[in-house]
Design a protein around this motif. Sequence first.
Motif, mmCIF file in Angstrom:
data_model
loop_
_atom_site.group_PDB
_atom_site.id
_atom_site.type_symbol
_atom_site.label_atom_id
_atom_site.label_comp_id
_atom_site.label_asym_id
_atom_site.label_seq_id
_atom_site.Cartn_x
_atom_site.Cartn_y
_atom_site.Cartn_z
ATOM 1 N N GLU A 155 7.813 -2.454 2.830
ATOM 2 C CA GLU A 155 8.103 -3.335 1.776
ATOM 3 C C GLU A 155 7.827 -4.801 2.124
ATOM 4 O OE1 GLU A 155 11.786 -2.806 -0.460
ATOM 5 O OE2 GLU A 155 11.193 -0.513 -1.014
ATOM 6 N N ALA A 156 7.543 -5.630 1.426
ATOM 7 C CA ALA A 156 7.249 -6.925 1.681
ATOM 8 C C ALA A 156 7.682 -7.800 0.153
ATOM 9 C CB ALA A 156 6.069 -7.510 2.280
ATOM 10 N N ALA A 157 8.379 -8.730 0.452
ATOM 11 C CA ALA A 157 8.676 -9.591 -0.775
ATOM 12 C C ALA A 157 9.432 -8.640 -1.907
ATOM 13 C CB ALA A 157 7.475 -10.252 -1.301
ATOM 14 N N GLY A 158 10.087 -7.539 -1.532
ATOM 15 C CA GLY A 158 10.902 -6.634 -2.304
ATOM 16 C C GLY A 158 9.821 -5.648 -3.234
ATOM 17 N N HIS A 159 8.752 -5.445 -2.592
ATOM 18 C CA HIS A 159 7.747 -4.752 -3.204
ATOM 19 C C HIS A 159 7.136 -3.777 -2.340
ATOM 20 C CE1 HIS A 159 7.732 -6.432 -7.087
ATOM 21 N NE2 HIS A 159 7.942 -7.581 -6.602
ATOM 22 N N PRO A 160 6.682 -2.503 -2.450
ATOM 23 C CA PRO A 160 6.316 -1.611 -1.728
ATOM 24 C C PRO A 160 4.734 -1.995 -1.381
ATOM 25 C CG PRO A 160 7.050 -0.246 -3.445
ATOM 26 C CD PRO A 160 7.241 -1.807 -3.744
ATOM 27 N N VAL A 161 4.375 -2.097 0.018
ATOM 28 C CA VAL A 161 3.015 -2.497 0.338
ATOM 29 C C VAL A 161 2.453 -1.533 1.273
ATOM 30 C CG1 VAL A 161 3.693 -4.881 0.422
ATOM 31 C CG2 VAL A 161 4.011 -3.679 2.543
ATOM 32 N N ALA A 162 3.088 -0.314 1.557
ATOM 33 C CA ALA A 162 2.478 0.894 2.169
ATOM 34 C C ALA A 162 3.189 1.936 1.429
ATOM 35 C CB ALA A 162 2.841 1.046 3.552
ATOM 36 N N VAL A 163 2.278 2.846 1.155
ATOM 37 C CA VAL A 163 2.773 4.155 0.385
ATOM 38 C C VAL A 163 1.983 5.434 0.858
ATOM 39 C CG1 VAL A 163 3.724 3.086 -1.556
ATOM 40 C CG2 VAL A 163 1.394 3.760 -1.515
ATOM 41 N N ARG A 164 2.713 6.393 0.710
ATOM 42 C CA ARG A 164 2.005 7.569 1.009
ATOM 43 C C ARG A 164 2.186 8.766 0.095
ATOM 44 N NH1 ARG A 164 3.111 9.370 7.009
ATOM 45 N NH2 ARG A 164 5.164 9.399 6.119
ATOM 46 N N GLN A 165 1.208 9.509 -0.528
ATOM 47 C CA GLN A 165 1.595 10.665 -1.475
ATOM 48 C C GLN A 165 0.749 11.765 -0.903
ATOM 49 O OE1 GLN A 165 0.432 10.036 -5.532
ATOM 50 N NE2 GLN A 165 1.220 11.946 -6.277
ATOM 51 N N GLY A 166 1.130 12.997 -0.444
ATOM 52 C CA GLY A 166 0.428 13.833 0.062
ATOM 53 C C GLY A 166 -0.451 13.472 1.175
ATOM 54 N N ARG A 167 -1.895 13.672 0.843
ATOM 55 C CA ARG A 167 -2.887 13.463 1.780
ATOM 56 C C ARG A 167 -3.468 12.022 1.482
ATOM 57 N NH1 ARG A 167 -6.290 18.440 3.467
ATOM 58 N NH2 ARG A 167 -5.996 17.458 5.623
ATOM 59 N N LEU A 168 -2.967 11.309 0.591
ATOM 60 C CA LEU A 168 -3.389 9.770 0.566
ATOM 61 C C LEU A 168 -2.343 8.883 1.114
ATOM 62 C CD1 LEU A 168 -4.344 10.209 -3.456
ATOM 63 C CD2 LEU A 168 -5.702 10.602 -1.203
ATOM 64 N N LEU A 169 -3.041 7.631 1.591
ATOM 65 C CA LEU A 169 -2.264 6.780 2.479
ATOM 66 C C LEU A 169 -2.793 5.333 1.830
ATOM 67 C CD1 LEU A 169 -0.296 5.732 4.678
ATOM 68 C CD2 LEU A 169 -2.210 5.899 6.032
ATOM 69 N N ALA A 170 -1.964 4.346 1.591
ATOM 70 C CA ALA A 170 -2.375 3.109 1.114
ATOM 71 C C ALA A 170 -1.719 2.118 1.682
ATOM 72 C CB ALA A 170 -2.604 3.024 -0.495
ATOM 73 N N THR A 171 -2.204 0.909 1.874
ATOM 74 C CA THR A 171 -1.524 -0.239 2.430
ATOM 75 C C THR A 171 -2.262 -1.534 1.482
ATOM 76 O OG1 THR A 171 -2.950 -0.753 4.089
ATOM 77 C CG2 THR A 171 -1.204 0.736 4.623
ATOM 78 N N SER A 172 -1.401 -2.338 1.313
ATOM 79 C CA SER A 172 -2.015 -3.486 0.677
ATOM 80 C C SER A 172 -2.211 -4.557 1.595
ATOM 81 C CB SER A 172 -0.954 -4.273 -0.515
ATOM 82 O OG SER A 172 0.367 -4.586 0.172
ATOM 83 N N PHE A 173 -1.935 -4.480 3.070
ATOM 84 C CA PHE A 173 -2.356 -5.309 4.123
ATOM 85 C C PHE A 173 -3.723 -4.545 4.847
ATOM 86 C CE2 PHE A 173 1.278 -2.612 5.690
ATOM 87 C CZ PHE A 173 0.638 -1.918 6.505
ATOM 88 N N HIS A 174 -4.265 -5.464 5.823
ATOM 89 C CA HIS A 174 -5.285 -5.006 6.410
ATOM 90 C C HIS A 174 -5.122 -4.458 7.752
ATOM 91 C CE1 HIS A 174 -8.331 -6.705 3.432
ATOM 92 N NE2 HIS A 174 -7.214 -7.513 3.275
ATOM 93 N N PRO A 175 -4.772 -3.307 8.276
ATOM 94 C CA PRO A 175 -4.459 -2.728 9.365
ATOM 95 C C PRO A 175 -5.639 -2.671 10.387
ATOM 96 C CG PRO A 175 -4.390 -1.149 7.931
ATOM 97 C CD PRO A 175 -4.462 -2.287 7.212
ATOM 98 N N GLU A 176 -6.836 -2.749 9.858
ATOM 99 C CA GLU A 176 -8.046 -2.837 10.416
ATOM 100 C C GLU A 176 -8.390 -3.968 11.104
ATOM 101 O OE1 GLU A 176 -9.314 -4.359 6.352
ATOM 102 O OE2 GLU A 176 -7.951 -2.996 7.143
ATOM 103 N N VAL A 177 -7.586 -5.222 10.912
ATOM 104 C CA VAL A 177 -7.607 -6.583 11.489
ATOM 105 C C VAL A 177 -6.812 -6.441 12.804
ATOM 106 C CG1 VAL A 177 -7.307 -8.905 11.384
ATOM 107 C CG2 VAL A 177 -8.126 -7.713 9.259
ATOM 108 N N GLY A 178 -7.588 -6.796 13.878
ATOM 109 C CA GLY A 178 -6.678 -6.504 15.118
ATOM 110 C C GLY A 178 -7.016 -5.189 15.753
ATOM 111 N N ALA A 179 -6.361 -5.128 17.133
ATOM 112 C CA ALA A 179 -6.480 -3.906 17.569
ATOM 113 C C ALA A 179 -5.306 -2.766 17.689
ATOM 114 C CB ALA A 179 -6.588 -4.324 19.301
#
Length: 193
Positions: A155-179
């Motif tokens: 969570e960030a700012a009181g809201h979910p920003v990373a979630v998982r449901q079954g075989r689905l994963l989603a983030t509102s941020f960019h984990p692909e940026v960086g190493a």
Amino acid sequence: MTGPTVGVLALQGDVREHLDALALLGLRGVRVRRAAELDDCDGLVLPGGESTTMMKLAAILGLLEPVRERLAAGMPAFGTCAGMILLADRVLDGAAGQGSIGGLDVTVRRNAFGRQVDSFEGPLDVRGLAEPVHAVFIRAPWVEQVGRGVEVLAEAAGHPVAVRQGRLLATSFHPEVGADTRVHGLFAELLRD
């Protein structure tokens, strides 16, 4: 490389960055622009970018229904930023007539953290990871509402920003940026389950 083949929806956005992160994990990443390219994929990454543009291009290229069918059949998918919007069943503050691919029982708000100038980054605790990740939020959505079976991972700012449901994963941020590939590693676990 051995193991699962992961498609990266290559319509617009952070395609190369996701392919690089997958390679660091020893996964074979391929660009997906056509429905036939999806056939050989064991999982799919929906990258950050511009969600309305991605939806329009996916419709023009005949990808919407094939992706929906594969997700409904249980194919693992990982959406980041715009990819989270594409996976969401419900979208707030979308462009007129904007739809989504769906599959993830959440309501997301586009550009929830503000405009481009409001973008930010910093440490974020993610459930399942021992140390915080460096999270980059760029015109990011957040989750307004989660349905049953949706696990909130961060969570960030009181809201979910990373979630998982079954075989689905989603983030509102960019984990692909960086190493740091640990969030992609959570997706890799879904591929192996």
